[in-house]
Structure formats: structure tokens, C-alpha cells
Write a protein that holds these residues in place. Structure first.
Motif, PDB file in Angstrom:
ATOM      1  N   GLU A  17       0.777  -1.347  -0.044  1.00 35.30           N
ATOM      2  CA  GLU A  17       0.065  -0.153   0.009  1.00 35.30           C
ATOM      3  C   GLU A  17       0.632   1.201  -0.144  1.00 35.30           C
ATOM      4  OE1 GLU A  17      -2.591  -0.485   3.510  1.00 35.30           O
ATOM      5  OE2 GLU A  17      -3.749  -1.964   2.384  1.00 35.30           O
ATOM      6  N   HIS A  18       2.088   1.273   0.501  1.00 36.15           N
ATOM      7  CA  HIS A  18       3.011   2.450   0.359  1.00 36.15           C
ATOM      8  C   HIS A  18       4.001   2.460  -0.767  1.00 36.15           C
ATOM      9  CE1 HIS A  18       1.657   3.051   4.624  1.00 36.15           C
ATOM     10  NE2 HIS A  18       2.158   4.063   4.469  1.00 36.15           N
ATOM     11  N   GLY A  19       3.560   1.479  -1.683  1.00 36.47           N
ATOM     12  CA  GLY A  19       4.435   1.398  -2.878  1.00 36.47           C
ATOM     13  C   GLY A  19       5.738   0.715  -2.982  1.00 36.47           C
ATOM     14  N   GLY A  20       5.659  -0.307  -1.843  1.00 41.66           N
ATOM     15  CA  GLY A  20       7.134  -0.829  -1.949  1.00 41.66           C
ATOM     16  C   GLY A  20       6.817  -2.514  -1.973  1.00 41.66           C
ATOM     17  N   VAL A  31      21.949 -18.877   9.260  1.00 38.44           N
ATOM     18  CA  VAL A  31      20.710 -18.864   9.913  1.00 38.44           C
ATOM     19  C   VAL A  31      20.950 -17.467  10.575  1.00 38.44           C
ATOM     20  CG1 VAL A  31      20.911 -21.296  10.334  1.00 38.44           C
ATOM     21  CG2 VAL A  31      22.337 -20.009  11.739  1.00 38.44           C
ATOM     22  N   GLY A  32      19.550 -17.261  10.950  1.00 40.55           N
ATOM     23  CA  GLY A  32      19.412 -16.167  11.857  1.00 40.55           C
ATOM     24  C   GLY A  32      19.238 -14.638  11.083  1.00 40.55           C
ATOM     25  N   VAL A  33      18.988 -14.742   9.706  1.00 36.00           N
ATOM     26  CA  VAL A  33      18.673 -13.786   8.741  1.00 36.00           C
ATOM     27  C   VAL A  33      17.165 -13.096   9.139  1.00 36.00           C
ATOM     28  CG1 VAL A  33      20.263 -14.279   7.011  1.00 36.00           C
ATOM     29  CG2 VAL A  33      17.829 -15.082   6.902  1.00 36.00           C
ATOM     30  N   ALA A  34      17.056 -11.863   8.819  1.00 38.71           N
ATOM     31  CA  ALA A  34      15.759 -11.371   9.106  1.00 38.71           C
ATOM     32  C   ALA A  34      14.682 -11.993   8.292  1.00 38.71           C
ATOM     33  CB  ALA A  34      15.723  -9.886   8.695  1.00 38.71           C
ATOM     34  N   ASP A  35      13.400 -11.976   8.727  1.00 38.91           N
ATOM     35  CA  ASP A  35      12.307 -12.602   7.874  1.00 38.91           C
ATOM     36  C   ASP A  35      11.832 -12.015   6.666  1.00 38.91           C
ATOM     37  OD1 ASP A  35      11.642 -14.711   9.949  1.00 38.91           O
ATOM     38  OD2 ASP A  35      10.984 -12.786  11.269  1.00 38.91           O
ATOM     39  N   ARG A  36      12.005 -10.670   6.661  1.00 38.89           N
ATOM     40  CA  ARG A  36      11.562  -9.737   5.172  1.00 38.89           C
ATOM     41  C   ARG A  36      12.849  -8.713   5.135  1.00 38.89           C
ATOM     42  NH1 ARG A  36       7.158 -11.620   2.280  1.00 38.89           N
ATOM     43  NH2 ARG A  36       6.153 -12.956   3.551  1.00 38.89           N
ATOM     44  N   ILE A  37      12.843  -8.623   3.751  1.00 38.52           N
ATOM     45  CA  ILE A  37      13.630  -7.191   3.340  1.00 38.52           C
ATOM     46  C   ILE A  37      12.451  -6.403   2.790  1.00 38.52           C
ATOM     47  CG2 ILE A  37      15.362  -6.414   1.917  1.00 38.52           C
ATOM     48  CD1 ILE A  37      16.735  -9.225   1.857  1.00 38.52           C
ATOM     49  N   VAL A  38      12.383  -5.198   3.382  1.00 41.86           N
ATOM     50  CA  VAL A  38      11.323  -4.300   2.658  1.00 41.86           C
ATOM     51  C   VAL A  38      11.949  -3.025   2.255  1.00 41.86           C
ATOM     52  CG1 VAL A  38       9.712  -2.394   3.700  1.00 41.86           C
ATOM     53  CG2 VAL A  38       9.851  -4.689   4.976  1.00 41.86           C
ATOM     54  N   LEU A  39      11.432  -2.825   0.771  1.00 47.69           N
ATOM     55  CA  LEU A  39      12.103  -2.099  -0.101  1.00 47.69           C
ATOM     56  C   LEU A  39      10.915  -0.997  -0.498  1.00 47.69           C
ATOM     57  CD1 LEU A  39      13.678  -4.553  -2.635  1.00 47.69           C
ATOM     58  CD2 LEU A  39      14.823  -3.673  -0.562  1.00 47.69           C
ATOM     59  N   LEU A  40      11.453   0.596   0.050  1.00 47.98           N
ATOM     60  CA  LEU A  40      10.242   1.511  -0.228  1.00 47.98           C
ATOM     61  C   LEU A  40      10.799   2.366  -1.196  1.00 47.98           C
ATOM     62  CD1 LEU A  40       9.289   1.695   3.566  1.00 47.98           C
ATOM     63  CD2 LEU A  40       7.830   0.743   1.762  1.00 47.98           C
ATOM     64  N   PRO A  41       9.767   2.981  -1.549  1.00 49.82           N
ATOM     65  CA  PRO A  41      10.179   4.033  -2.641  1.00 49.82           C
ATOM     66  C   PRO A  41      11.227   5.208  -2.163  1.00 49.82           C
ATOM     67  CG  PRO A  41       7.827   3.835  -2.695  1.00 49.82           C
ATOM     68  CD  PRO A  41       8.444   2.973  -1.323  1.00 49.82           C
ATOM     69  N   GLY A  43      14.627   4.432  -2.308  1.00 51.76           N
ATOM     70  CA  GLY A  43      15.753   3.478  -2.028  1.00 51.76           C
ATOM     71  C   GLY A  43      15.856   3.109  -0.536  1.00 51.76           C
ATOM     72  N   VAL A  44      14.886   3.321   0.184  1.00 48.11           N
ATOM     73  CA  VAL A  44      14.746   2.953   1.686  1.00 48.11           C
ATOM     74  C   VAL A  44      14.666   1.577   1.706  1.00 48.11           C
ATOM     75  CG1 VAL A  44      13.531   3.278   3.827  1.00 48.11           C
ATOM     76  CG2 VAL A  44      13.669   4.974   2.446  1.00 48.11           C
ATOM     77  N   VAL A  45      15.625   0.847   2.411  1.00 47.18           N
ATOM     78  CA  VAL A  45      15.794  -0.702   2.785  1.00 47.18           C
ATOM     79  C   VAL A  45      15.734  -0.813   4.220  1.00 47.18           C
ATOM     80  CG1 VAL A  45      16.905  -2.706   2.271  1.00 47.18           C
ATOM     81  CG2 VAL A  45      16.917  -1.088   0.616  1.00 47.18           C
ATOM     82  N   TRP A  46      14.868  -1.846   4.710  1.00 48.36           N
ATOM     83  CA  TRP A  46      14.790  -2.165   6.063  1.00 48.36           C
ATOM     84  C   TRP A  46      14.799  -3.971   6.263  1.00 48.36           C
ATOM     85  CZ3 TRP A  46      14.637   0.311  10.645  1.00 48.36           C
ATOM     86  CH2 TRP A  46      14.362   1.791  10.627  1.00 48.36           C
ATOM     87  N   PHE A  47      15.590  -4.358   7.079  1.00 48.18           N
ATOM     88  CA  PHE A  47      15.670  -5.720   7.413  1.00 48.18           C
ATOM     89  C   PHE A  47      14.903  -6.003   8.677  1.00 48.18           C
ATOM     90  CE2 PHE A  47      19.587  -4.820   5.069  1.00 48.18           C
ATOM     91  CZ  PHE A  47      19.697  -6.099   4.416  1.00 48.18           C
ATOM     92  N   VAL A  48      13.644  -6.950   8.415  1.00 46.04           N
ATOM     93  CA  VAL A  48      12.699  -6.783   9.515  1.00 46.04           C
ATOM     94  C   VAL A  48      12.521  -8.376   9.990  1.00 46.04           C
ATOM     95  CG1 VAL A  48      10.260  -6.543   9.772  1.00 46.04           C
ATOM     96  CG2 VAL A  48      11.201  -4.872   8.293  1.00 46.04           C
ATOM     97  N   GLU A  49      12.704  -8.219  11.338  1.00 47.79           N
ATOM     98  CA  GLU A  49      12.530  -9.617  12.142  1.00 47.79           C
ATOM     99  C   GLU A  49      10.963  -9.329  12.773  1.00 47.79           C
ATOM    100  OE1 GLU A  49      12.601 -13.211  13.212  1.00 47.79           O
ATOM    101  OE2 GLU A  49      14.460 -12.378  12.171  1.00 47.79           O
ATOM    102  N   LEU A  50      10.205 -10.610  12.612  1.00 49.68           N
ATOM    103  CA  LEU A  50       8.748 -10.639  13.062  1.00 49.68           C
ATOM    104  C   LEU A  50       8.719 -11.353  14.134  1.00 49.68           C
ATOM    105  CD1 LEU A  50       7.618 -10.570   9.479  1.00 49.68           C
ATOM    106  CD2 LEU A  50       6.964  -8.596  11.233  1.00 49.68           C
TER     107      LEU A  50
END
Length: 91
Positions: A17-20, A31-41, A43-50
Motif C-alpha cells: 500500500e506504501h508502494g513498496g 541462519v538468523g537472517v531477518a524474515d523480510r527485506i522491505v524495499l520502499l520508494p 531507496g529505503v531498505v529495512w531488514f525486518v524480524e517479526l
């Protein structure tokens, strides 16, 4: 209690919904990597552990988080749908 998978689905939907995009990340041999890599307009990148409200990071996940922070990457642990919204409003 809300399940981790529900938070993850919410993250994916709200990111779109935010265009990413929120890629599911699997890294063979690591092992141990984040669950998701969030890419947003922009060039914003977040490694997200849930995690759930009571979920804990494994030792491997703690090492990964420390490595991301050392490298100057955006890393976050999200434990609720509200935290998803806070992240997306921030960026």
C-alpha cells in the motif's frame, strides 16, 4: 494473542500500500537472517524480524542484528501491527 504470521501478512500488505515490496528472505547456509527485506520508494531498505509480543531473538538472530547495525543497515524487530504502521509512517 496475535500470531507472527498475521503480523507478517499485515507488513506485506501495508508495504504494498506504501508502494513498496516486502521480500521473504531465505539465505541458504546462513541462519538468523531477518524474515523480510522491505524495499520502499526512494531507496529505503529495512531488514525486518517479526516476533510476537513474547517472542525472543535466537542467538543467531542477535548476531545478525548486530552485524546489520555495524554495517549501518536499517534493522528492526516488529512485534505488532501497530509497530508495522509506526515503521511505515516514519519512513
Amino acid at each position: 494473542m496475535i500470531l507472527e504470521r498475521d503480523i507478517e501478512r499485515y507488513l506485506v500488505r501495508r508495504t504494498i500500500e506504501h508502494g513498496g515490496v516486502a521480500y521473504k528472505w531465505v539465505s541458504p547456509g546462513r541462519v538468523g537472517v531477518a524474515d523480510r527485506i522491505v524495499l520502499l520508494p526512494g531507496g529505503v531498505v529495512w531488514f525486518v524480524e517479526l516476533k510476537t509480543a513474547t517472542g525472543r531473538l535466537s542467538p543467531w538472530q542477535k548476531l545478525f542484528a548486530a552485524e546489520m547495525r555495524r554495517l549501518g543497515m536499517n534493522y528492526i524487530v516488529i512485534r505488532s501491527k501497530g509497530e508495522v504502521d509506526e515503521l511505515l509512517q516514519r519512513v
